[in-house]
Design an enzyme around this catalytic site. Structure first.
Site: not given
Lengths: 252, 198
Positions: A121, A160, A170, A173, A175
């Site tokens: 991120y 990640y 995870r 995905h 959000h």
């Protein structure tokens, strides 16, 4: 309340906790707010019962409105926010936002954010040593059209690691944040990609203990949405929960 | 006839990384700069151990000063040239605010006092809370101290013990500044009352 052990749990221990809770809330779409396999939920959920408000004129049965001034032309294309092209698999994600009666949610705001293709991120708190991409920030927004449709062009995010337990990863995905006609229909959720091998091991996805409900968080690959020589297409429809004032429909 | 009932999309946590996507410039400034009627409502979000929550997001929806619930677009107004968030015009009251908590768990909004949206209604700020660790958002309401007696008399909260009901009341810190802490978990007298509209 489960007291976590002082050492970080193993994946096998988390898997066992997940299995014990799986199917424990048949037919319920939303996760319980206290879900011990997701360790961060333990101290961040209320223990008192929610107070039911039954007021057909409650303020919350209306909600904020957004318009063309709130989004700019490029906001729904996450691949065109910088001078160069981001690395990764270019995808388009589209679908409709509906209320539980099947009515389209028109002209409302959809916001997304995601990791880059390497699973990183653009956020200072993300310490995962995967490369940042100078051509990808990973945030976008758009308004739904007259049929409740949204559409984003982006790149497929990578999975990640995180620190819920040892070797926690995870699944990939995106959000999503959604507004309906009413504040009660507010939704923040995550869209997953079909066939991800990390699904069963992820306590955040598995916090939705009903399999059918969990499946509704997974987009479908749709070849008809793929653009030749350009991008792969995924379809994901969203149904907002919660009551809304019926009168508001007329004025908007 | 009973209308179609589609199955809802489940909620998932907002996670820790929404900070570059959801907060926006002036997100908490519902009142125009210099408005003499503006008030500040502020507080800290706490977890069940009493620790501040630095990764929570507080959203507010409220009636305009004339009681209208129609809202107005422009909360996230963008510069159409560069695409940057440029803040509300300050002319229309959008009714919507969004404030992320700081590193110390503190949030604040600058707004105008809520008005009754119908005769006799109890004015309040509707609040929606998101946080890392919170799998499904929570609703609560902020009432200002001048409405304390009306809150005590409100039928929908009559069944609550007084100490629970008191969690729905902001405290006056000084003229125009009110404190409303949000406790996600705690004993019956501490945990904020959260609401369900199902």
């Amino acid at each position: 309340m489960t007291v976590p052990s002082p050492r970080p749990p193993t994946q096998a221990e988390i898997d066992k906790e997940i299995a014990e809770l799986d199917g424990s809330r048949p037919g319920l779409a939303h996760p319980p707010r206290g879900y011990p396999p997701y360790r961060s939920s333990i101290l961040r959920h209320p223990e008192q019962a929610l107070v039911v408000v039954q007021d057909p004129e409650a303020v919350e049965l209306t909600g904020p409105v957004f318009g063309v001034t709130d989004v700019s032309e490029l906001d729904n294309d996450l691949t065109r926010r910088h001078h160069g092209e981001p690395l990764g698999e270019r995808i388009t994600v589209t679908g409709r936002v509906l209320d539980r009666a099947g009515r389209p949610v028109r002209g409302q705001l959809v916001e997304i954010w995601q990791a880059n293709a390497s699973g990183r991120y653009a956020h200072a708190r993300d310490a995962h040593p995967a490369p940042l991409d100078p051509n990808f920030t990973g945030a976008g927004r758009c308004l739904t059209d007259g049929e409740g449709r949204y559409s984003f062009t982006t790149i497929k995010p990578g999975p990640y690691p995180w620190r819920n337990h040892v070797n926690a990863w995870r699944p990939a995905h995106i959000h999503f944040s959604l507004f309906g006609h009413a504040f009660t229909q507010r939704l923040v959720t995550q869209m997953y990609f079909p066939g991800d091998p990390l699904f069963d091991r992820d306590p955040i996805l598995q916090s939705v203990t009903d399999q059918a409900a969990r499946d509704r968080l997974v987009a479908a690959y749709d070849h008809d949405l793929s653009v030749p020589e350009w991008s792969l297409g995924y379809r994901w429809d969203i149904v907002l929960d919660g009551p809304a004032a019926t009168w508001i429909e007329e004025g908007r | 006839m009973e209308p179609t009932r589609l199955q809802p999309t489940p909620s998932q946590t907002v996670g820790p990384f929404y900070g570059y996507a959801l907060p926006f410039r002036g997100g908490g400034d519902l009142a125009a700069a210099g408005d003499p009627d503006a008030i500040i409502v502020r507080g800290t979000v706490y977890d069940g151990a009493g620790a501040p929550v630095p990764d929570a997001l507080v959203e507010v929806w409220q009636a305009a000063p004339d009681g209208s619930l129609r809202g107005a677009p422009g909360s996230m107004r963008r510069d159409p040239v560069a695409g940057e968030a440029i803040g509300r015009t300050g002319i229309d009251f959008t009714g919507f605010a969004r404030a992320a908590t700081d590193a110390d768990g503190h949030w604040h909004v600058r707004t105008l006092p809520p008005a009754p949206h119908r005769p006799g209604a109890l004015p309040h700020l509707a609040v929606c809370v998101f946080a890392r660790g919170l799998l499904h958002h929570l609703y609560t309401r902020i009432h200002l101290p001048e409405h304390a007696a009306a809150l005590d008399a409100a039928p929908q909260f009559a069944a609550l013990p007084p100490e629970r009901r008191a969690t729905l009341l902001a405290a006056a810190e000084r003229p125009g500044v009110y404190r409303f802490d949000i406790r996600l978990q705690g004993g019956a007298g501490e945990e904020t009352v959260f609401l369900d509209f199902a």
